[in-house]
Design a protein around this motif. Structure first.
Motif, mmCIF file in Angstrom:
data_model
loop_
_atom_site.group_PDB
_atom_site.id
_atom_site.type_symbol
_atom_site.label_atom_id
_atom_site.label_comp_id
_atom_site.label_asym_id
_atom_site.label_seq_id
_atom_site.Cartn_x
_atom_site.Cartn_y
_atom_site.Cartn_z
ATOM 1 N N PHE A 168 54.087 47.885 23.629
ATOM 2 C CA PHE A 168 53.823 46.466 24.273
ATOM 3 C C PHE A 168 53.157 46.785 25.383
ATOM 4 C CE2 PHE A 168 57.033 46.087 27.654
ATOM 5 C CZ PHE A 168 57.892 47.223 27.389
ATOM 6 N N ALA A 169 52.335 45.700 25.691
ATOM 7 C CA ALA A 169 51.452 45.806 26.832
ATOM 8 C C ALA A 169 52.137 44.935 27.948
ATOM 9 C CB ALA A 169 50.201 45.159 26.623
ATOM 10 N N HIS A 170 52.156 45.699 29.248
ATOM 11 C CA HIS A 170 52.839 45.138 30.363
ATOM 12 C C HIS A 170 52.174 45.515 31.638
ATOM 13 C CE1 HIS A 170 55.898 42.592 32.477
ATOM 14 N NE2 HIS A 170 56.395 43.827 32.787
ATOM 15 N N ALA A 195 52.017 45.039 20.906
ATOM 16 C CA ALA A 195 52.748 43.391 21.429
ATOM 17 C C ALA A 195 51.950 43.247 22.468
ATOM 18 C CB ALA A 195 54.256 43.424 21.614
ATOM 19 N N VAL A 196 51.637 41.948 22.586
ATOM 20 C CA VAL A 196 50.824 41.308 23.945
ATOM 21 C C VAL A 196 51.502 40.120 24.401
ATOM 22 C CG1 VAL A 196 48.805 40.374 24.939
ATOM 23 C CG2 VAL A 196 48.712 42.099 23.253
ATOM 24 N N GLY A 197 51.807 40.138 25.582
ATOM 25 C CA GLY A 197 52.783 38.883 26.215
ATOM 26 C C GLY A 197 51.970 37.508 26.449
ATOM 27 N N PRO A 198 52.727 36.471 26.891
ATOM 28 C CA PRO A 198 52.097 35.160 27.263
ATOM 29 C C PRO A 198 51.421 35.389 28.739
ATOM 30 C CG PRO A 198 54.549 35.159 27.517
ATOM 31 C CD PRO A 198 54.036 36.613 27.041
ATOM 32 N N GLU A 199 50.663 34.246 28.898
ATOM 33 C CA GLU A 199 49.966 34.127 30.338
ATOM 34 C C GLU A 199 50.858 34.470 31.322
ATOM 35 O OE1 GLU A 199 47.165 34.313 30.602
ATOM 36 O OE2 GLU A 199 46.132 33.524 28.799
ATOM 37 N N GLY A 200 52.360 33.894 31.090
ATOM 38 C CA GLY A 200 53.149 34.405 32.454
ATOM 39 C C GLY A 200 53.842 35.680 32.258
ATOM 40 N N GLY A 201 53.354 36.464 31.448
ATOM 41 C CA GLY A 201 53.910 37.761 31.330
ATOM 42 C C GLY A 201 55.469 37.763 30.436
ATOM 43 N N PHE A 202 55.791 39.000 30.141
ATOM 44 C CA PHE A 202 57.002 39.254 29.712
ATOM 45 C C PHE A 202 58.090 39.149 30.605
ATOM 46 C CE2 PHE A 202 54.744 41.717 26.266
ATOM 47 C CZ PHE A 202 55.131 40.773 25.325
ATOM 48 N N SER A 203 59.319 38.454 30.583
ATOM 49 C CA SER A 203 60.316 38.543 31.646
ATOM 50 C C SER A 203 61.024 39.873 31.410
ATOM 51 C CB SER A 203 61.392 37.339 30.924
ATOM 52 O OG SER A 203 62.316 37.807 29.791
ATOM 53 N N LEU A 220 46.935 48.587 30.646
ATOM 54 C CA LEU A 220 45.588 48.430 30.259
ATOM 55 C C LEU A 220 44.349 48.491 31.267
ATOM 56 C CD1 LEU A 220 46.239 45.719 27.367
ATOM 57 C CD2 LEU A 220 46.036 48.086 26.954
ATOM 58 N N GLY A 221 44.918 49.101 32.291
ATOM 59 C CA GLY A 221 43.805 49.075 33.547
ATOM 60 C C GLY A 221 44.375 48.245 34.642
ATOM 61 N N ARG A 222 43.297 48.349 35.409
ATOM 62 C CA ARG A 222 43.955 47.814 36.842
ATOM 63 C C ARG A 222 43.600 46.065 37.106
ATOM 64 N NH1 ARG A 222 40.846 52.079 40.504
ATOM 65 N NH2 ARG A 222 42.263 53.790 39.773
ATOM 66 N N ILE A 229 41.943 38.887 25.404
ATOM 67 C CA ILE A 229 41.195 40.069 25.559
ATOM 68 C C ILE A 229 42.102 41.415 25.559
ATOM 69 C CG2 ILE A 229 39.851 41.293 27.342
ATOM 70 C CD1 ILE A 229 38.430 38.781 26.095
ATOM 71 N N ALA A 230 43.434 41.342 25.944
ATOM 72 C CA ALA A 230 44.302 42.362 25.925
ATOM 73 C C ALA A 230 44.565 42.714 24.503
ATOM 74 C CB ALA A 230 45.633 42.066 26.788
ATOM 75 N N ALA A 231 44.653 41.789 23.695
ATOM 76 C CA ALA A 231 45.100 42.074 22.165
ATOM 77 C C ALA A 231 43.765 42.799 21.466
ATOM 78 C CB ALA A 231 45.077 40.993 21.324
HETATM 79 N N1 SAH Z 1 50.497 36.660 34.667
HETATM 80 C C1 SAH Z 1 51.036 37.868 33.709
HETATM 81 C C2 SAH Z 1 49.960 38.312 33.164
HETATM 82 C C3 SAH Z 1 49.792 37.836 31.683
HETATM 83 S S1 SAH Z 1 48.497 38.509 30.979
HETATM 84 C C4 SAH Z 1 51.860 38.681 34.549
HETATM 85 O O1 SAH Z 1 51.916 38.662 35.689
HETATM 86 O O2 SAH Z 1 52.448 39.331 34.035
HETATM 87 C C5 SAH Z 1 49.026 38.226 29.325
HETATM 88 C C6 SAH Z 1 49.517 39.440 28.574
HETATM 89 O O3 SAH Z 1 48.385 40.481 28.330
HETATM 90 C C7 SAH Z 1 50.518 40.387 29.360
HETATM 91 O O4 SAH Z 1 52.031 39.837 29.088
HETATM 92 C C8 SAH Z 1 50.353 41.621 28.932
HETATM 93 O O5 SAH Z 1 50.911 41.929 27.542
HETATM 94 C C9 SAH Z 1 48.750 41.865 28.720
HETATM 95 N N2 SAH Z 1 48.093 42.399 29.741
HETATM 96 C C10 SAH Z 1 46.826 41.880 30.324
HETATM 97 N N3 SAH Z 1 46.542 42.587 31.570
HETATM 98 C C11 SAH Z 1 47.274 43.544 31.130
HETATM 99 C C12 SAH Z 1 47.247 44.955 31.949
HETATM 100 N N4 SAH Z 1 46.312 45.319 32.891
HETATM 101 N N5 SAH Z 1 48.186 45.978 31.344
HETATM 102 C C13 SAH Z 1 48.866 45.771 30.543
HETATM 103 N N6 SAH Z 1 49.168 44.412 29.727
HETATM 104 C C14 SAH Z 1 48.237 43.451 30.140
#
Ligand code: SAH
Length: 244
Positions: A168-170, A195-203, A220-222, A229-231
């Protein structure tokens, strides 16, 4: 140029078929094909056939099948993307890209900060996008869109064999990049779920849920990427790694 492709299911082995109205309009009004034009039909279940247009009317087109050309263009190691869907048109961008990259299944994720829970009508539109994208990229098997699921449901279903990679990406707290998470495992891994989370991110609670279920957290980088795009980045990585 490759012959234009149309969706027709079920696809008989021989004979004439009448395209559905949407496909007939595409052939006659958009592409302006006429009698004799070479086309390809696919059934979304792996079947493909070449054919020749036999009759053309505005809403009705018939195709005479000439040869069966079944061809598997799927990823050898299947990939499921579990995604908190973005809003509006961005869903279409997501689906279009995932189909082109060969993703096997898209599961919409229901989570705390998720905004767009797909209605039945929205899911139907996405199914149509799957067909459109498959026509364009030559895929003969449709990407499956599952009913929306919670993290609990997704992770429960993932009491799966060790040969499935679950990521899962976080953006926070993960020292592992997607390349590190996939390097050593390439030979034993036969499938992946990402798995990819919502705009607000995973809690925090959701992050713990993934970890407790044995899913690996990756970054997924800085830069912070939009959901789609993450997906797409994860799917593209897998498609490049996948055995040919
Ligand atoms: N505002 C949110 C970012 C959400 S971006 C926060 O601060 O957490 C939407 C989703 O895309 C994230 O939940 C994550 O699953 C993925 N994502 C976006 N950029 C990422 C990154 N650099 N590394 C890991 N996951 C990322």
């Amino acid at each position: 140029m490759a012959a234009p492709r149309f969706f027709h299911s079920p696809l008989p082995l021989v004979g004439d078929v009448t395209l559905c109205e949407a496909e007939a309009r595409h052939a006659s009004n958009v592409l302006r094909l006429s009698v004799g034009a070479q086309v390809v039909l696919f059934d979304g279940l792996g079947g493909e056939a070449s054919g020749t247009i036999a009759t053309v009317h505005k809403r009705s087109v018939t195709v005479q099948l000439t040869a069966r050309t079944d061809s598997d263009r799927e990823l050898v190691q299947p990939l499921e993307l579990v995604v908190a869907l973005p809003k509006g048109d961005r869903q279409k961008t997501l689906v279009d890209g995932l189909v082109q990259l060969g993703v096997t299944r898209l599961t919409p994720l229901v989570c705390q900060r998720g905004v767009a829970q797909p209605s039945a009508a929205a899911l139907e539109r996405l199914e149509r996008s799957v067909v459109e994208s498959s026509k364009q990229c030559g895929r003969n098997r449709l990407m499956c869109i599952s009913p929306p699921q919670t993290i609990a449901q997704v992770t429960q279903a993932s009491a799966e064999p060790l040969s499935t990679l679950s990521l899962f990406a976080h953006p926070y707290g993960a020292a592992t990049s997607i390349s590190e998470a996939t390097t050593d495992l390439r030979s034993q891994i036969t499938a992946a779920r990402m798995a990819v989370g919502p705009e607000g991110g995973f809690s925090d609670a959701e992050t713990s849920q993934w970890l407790e279920a044995g899913w690996q957290c990756i970054e997924l980088g800085r830069r912070i990427l939009r959901i789609e795009i993450a997906a797409l980045q994860m799917a593209a990585w897998w498609a490049c790694l996948a055995k040919k």
